[in-house]
Design an enzyme around this catalytic site. Structure first.
Site, PDB file in Angstrom:
ATOM      1  N   GLU A 195      -5.648  -1.549  -6.733  1.00 29.67           N
ATOM      2  CA  GLU A 195      -6.677  -0.605  -6.297  1.00 29.67           C
ATOM      3  C   GLU A 195      -6.850   0.442  -7.403  1.00 29.67           C
ATOM      4  O   GLU A 195      -7.344   0.113  -8.473  1.00 29.67           O
ATOM      5  CB  GLU A 195      -6.325   0.040  -4.960  1.00 29.67           C
ATOM      6  CG  GLU A 195      -7.527   0.741  -4.330  1.00 29.67           C
ATOM      7  CD  GLU A 195      -7.200   1.446  -3.026  1.00 29.67           C
ATOM      8  OE1 GLU A 195      -8.145   1.739  -2.277  1.00 29.67           O
ATOM      9  OE2 GLU A 195      -6.025   1.727  -2.763  1.00 29.67           O
ATOM     10  N   GLU A 216     -14.126   1.368   0.698  1.00 30.49           N
ATOM     11  CA  GLU A 216     -13.469   1.858   1.912  1.00 30.49           C
ATOM     12  C   GLU A 216     -13.781   3.334   2.155  1.00 30.49           C
ATOM     13  O   GLU A 216     -13.810   3.789   3.300  1.00 30.49           O
ATOM     14  CB  GLU A 216     -11.961   1.651   1.826  1.00 30.49           C
ATOM     15  CG  GLU A 216     -11.250   2.516   0.796  1.00 30.49           C
ATOM     16  CD  GLU A 216      -9.735   2.349   0.845  1.00 30.49           C
ATOM     17  OE1 GLU A 216      -9.276   1.270   1.254  1.00 30.49           O
ATOM     18  OE2 GLU A 216      -9.031   3.291   0.476  1.00 30.49           O
ATOM     19  N   ASP A 223       0.832  -1.211   0.000  1.00 29.41           N
ATOM     20  CA  ASP A 223       0.000   0.000   0.000  1.00 29.41           C
ATOM     21  C   ASP A 223       0.864   1.258   0.000  1.00 29.41           C
ATOM     22  O   ASP A 223       2.044   1.227   0.354  1.00 29.41           O
ATOM     23  CB  ASP A 223      -0.885  -0.021   1.256  1.00 29.41           C
ATOM     24  CG  ASP A 223      -2.160   0.788   1.093  1.00 29.41           C
ATOM     25  OD1 ASP A 223      -2.286   1.546   0.114  1.00 29.41           O
ATOM     26  OD2 ASP A 223      -3.046   0.652   1.953  1.00 29.41           O
TER      27      ASP A 223
END
Length: 670
Positions: free
Chosen positions: A470, A476, A421
């Site tokens: 992503e 989210e 991430d």
């Protein structure tokens, strides 16, 4: 009269000298048609190189300039001299085991134009789009100062624009971003100031036809943004300059911040294959739902043995904030909580559990420094005994410090992969990181899910252990987004645009669902906009070889019927058929795995009745398990009804969708 003749002679001599001094660039014209001859791209080589695209006689892209500026004042594409042309017909079948279909028919016509200046320009015309790329034939390495990629799409045509989401005003300040935003639907000449937009981007053009602009085979080169500061008809490329100095910082010291950049965009090898620039073209919206151009144009797999790559679903704890109830221990980032998630995954046949942020000591950016509440070897053993794999979350800076040692250590422990991430850039160095991480992870038979990163450009074909990306405004965001964010309309827009690039780590599966007026952001007990059946449909519609179950196991246990259905849905497919759909309004897709078909459909905030054409079913009788919005789903979003009906090929099946609703159907032989 004599003086007049003398003056005339002087003029003639002067003109002759001028003509000798002025360079003349003979124009060369090329035309390339798609195999079905509906698409035609015309290329003109003069002082500059331009191309245009027509579809069934409609000009969908006006003449647009392409060029590349090389260090030392040289160019690819300015005053270029053609040396030869070559035409090819490509007709092959690509095996695609971790995709929306198990094989892809790759058919197109190709034109290769070679130039004296040391480069080739390759165009390909497919039935559903056009692509081009530069190829260097130079003998020495070189630096690219800038690339010109223009898209003259028309000033008043409307576009779906995913602007970079940042408070920074300068272009270089906008380059650090998460590549997540909803779409601004506006005319091209109403572009917002000097804001950059990331790809893919869609334009509505002549006769309601659509263009989607994106790129493929992005390797050792920065990603492309688009801008229109002139507010005219032409979208222009912008590329992140090459990083000069960087420092650790950002979220929990897990990001790398560029503090200074160089005055060029890329350092290139002599024989460089530059990225494909893609212009997908459709006359019907649903055609965009099954477009394979990015996958076709990506480099083939570099992993010889892929048998160890296992797609599947993930029980995920971050979205639901590690919330469990009805248990006799305090939940949080500890072994007891994760054993509960593992037991849940094992019960429903879910392949993986992720340990998201928090298992490694905060602010250290050290993936070998595990918090005392977590015993990883114990969890791996516990999960393995229950046929569940463990995936670890990793911040970029911590992972990039020593990728090989990290992969070796955790592979030997039995960890199956990493969710990496906070990359949040796509300059050349960051693009290179993705390839290097994929290569090293593959050596140790580890999966990678790139979160906090740019859109896919085909890396998932080149390194199929890269199982998801992503680069999407996913569920989210419902933990913190206010009511001004319309996720429902976004959901029926991204399949036509973002999903064309590749899989999406959207993280669906909410069991707390809200109608429009009842939604509110709650970080620790989040909810979705739209109905329960909408969440079920997303597992069929959204492509994701690695798919999250975002909600709490406690909530799924209360909704066992939905949990079992979600767990039964495959994450890779043998066949995909796009059914009647309209961008921003509703979307319907049918997918097959083996002999079982699944259909997902979603609508915007308008309730509607849809008619599903089941002609893709062959002979015989089938049963359909239908999860559809309940009669009160417009008031209570979690209301749904399951029914089982008999269906057959050729039949049309009617389903009603509530406001913000959806349906999910499983069809199998009786």
């Amino acid at each position: 009269m004599k003086q007049f003749r003398i003056n005339l002679l002087k003029v003639a001599i002067t003109l002759s000298l001028l003509l000798i001094c002025i360079p003349i660039f003979p124009q060369k014209h090329f035309s390339l048609k798609s195999p079905d001859e509906k698409l035609e791209v015309k290329i003109e080589v003069a002082q500059t190189i331009t191309y245009s695209i027509a579809h069934q006689g409609d000009i969908v892209l006006n003449p647009s300039t392409i060029a590349m500026e090389i260090e030392g004042g040289k160019h690819f594409g300015i005053n270029a001299k053609v040396t030869k042309e070559k035409r090819n017909k490509i007709n092959q079948t690509i095996t695609s085991p971790y995709y929306k279909k198990d094989k892809i028919e790759d058919t197109c016509n190709e034109l290769v134009i070679s130039f004296r200046e040391g480069f080739h320009l390759v165009f390909r015309a497919y039935d559903d789009g056009v692509a081009y790329r530069f190829i260097s034939s130079r003998k020495q390495d070189f630096i690219v100062k800038n690339e010109i990629a223009e898209f003259n799409v028309g000033a008043t045509n409307r576009a779906y624009i995913p602007y970079v989401k940042t408070e920074q005003k300068s272009k270089t300040g906008q380059l650090f971003n998460s590549f997540e935003n909803t779409y601004a639907n506006t005319s091209v000449n109403q572009w917002e100031g000097e804001r950059l937009a990331f790809l893919p981007l869609l334009v509505e053009t002549t006769n309601n036809k659509k263009l989607v602009i994106t790129e493929a085979d992005l390797e050792n080169y920065p990603g492309m943004f688009l801008e229109n500061a002139d507010k005219d008809a032409t979208l222009k490329s912008f590329f992140a300059p090459y990083p000069k100095t960087m420092k650790q910082g950002g979220h929990n010291m897990l990001q790398e911040l560029v503090t200074e950049r160089k005055d060029y965009i890329a350092e290139c090898r002599a024989k460089t294959l530059f990225p494909w620039r893609i212009i997908a073209v459709s006359s019907r919206d649903e055609e965009l739902l099954d477009n394979d151009l990015v996958y076709k144009l990506a480099a083939p797999s570099r992993i010889e043995d892929t048998s160890w790559i296992t797609p599947g679903k993930v029980a995920w704890e971050w979205w639901n904030d590690w919330n469990l109830y009805g248990v006799d221990f305090e939940t949080g980032i500890n072994n007891e909580t994760y054993k509960y998630y593992i037991d849940f995954a094992s019960k429903y046949g879910i392949e993986y559990v992720i340990l998201d942020e928090g298992w490694a000591v905060n602010l250290k950016a050290d993936l070998f420094d595990v918090i005392p509440e977590i015993n990883l070897p114990e969890l791996v053993k516990y999960a393995g005994e229950r046929n569940v794999g463990i995936i670890l979350w990793a911040g970029y800076y911590a992972f990039n410090k020593d990728i090989e040692r990290i992969c070796k250590h955790y592979s030997e422990m039995g960890i199956k992969g990493f969710k990496v991430d906070f990359m949040d850039r796509d300059d050349q160095l960051m693009v290179n990181f993705h390839y290097e991480a994929a290569r090293i992870a593959a050596q140790y038979k580890m999966l990678l899910d790139f979160h906090g990163t740019y859109k896919p450009t085909g890396l998932q074909r080149t390194y199929p252990n890269v199982i998801n990306f992503e680069g999407v405004h996913g569920l989210e965001t419902m933990k913190w987004s206010e009511n001004t964010v319309d996720q429902v309309v976004y959901d029926v827009t991204i399949p036509f645009i973002r999903m064309l690039a590749g899989p999406m780590d959207y993280t669906q599966g909410a069991m707390k669902n809200a109608i429009k007026k009842n939604y509110r952001p709650v970080f620790s007990e989040a909810m979705s906009q739209g109905t329960r059946c909408r969440q079920l449909a997303q597992y069929i519609i959204f492509e994701a070889p690695l798919t999250m179950l975002c909600d709490s196991p406690s909530n799924y246990e209360r909704e066992g019927e939905c949990a079992e259905f979600i767990a039964s849905i495959p994450t890779v497919w043998d066949e995909t058929i796009a059914l009647n759909s309209k961008i921003g309004e509703f979307v319907t897709i049918a997918r097959r795995k083996g002999e079982v078909w699944y259909i997902g459909s979603m609508t915007d905030w308008n309730k509607r009745s849809i008619e599903l054409d089941l002609s893709f079913l062959d002979g015989g009788n089938y049963q359909a398990e239908i999860f559809k919005d309940g009669i009160n789903a417009g008031k209570v979003a979690k209301d749904y009804k399951k029914e089982v009906v008999e269906v057959s090929g050729g039949r049309k099946l009617k389903v009603s969708l509530a406001s913000g609703g959806g349906c999910a159907i499983k069809i199998y032989r009786k």
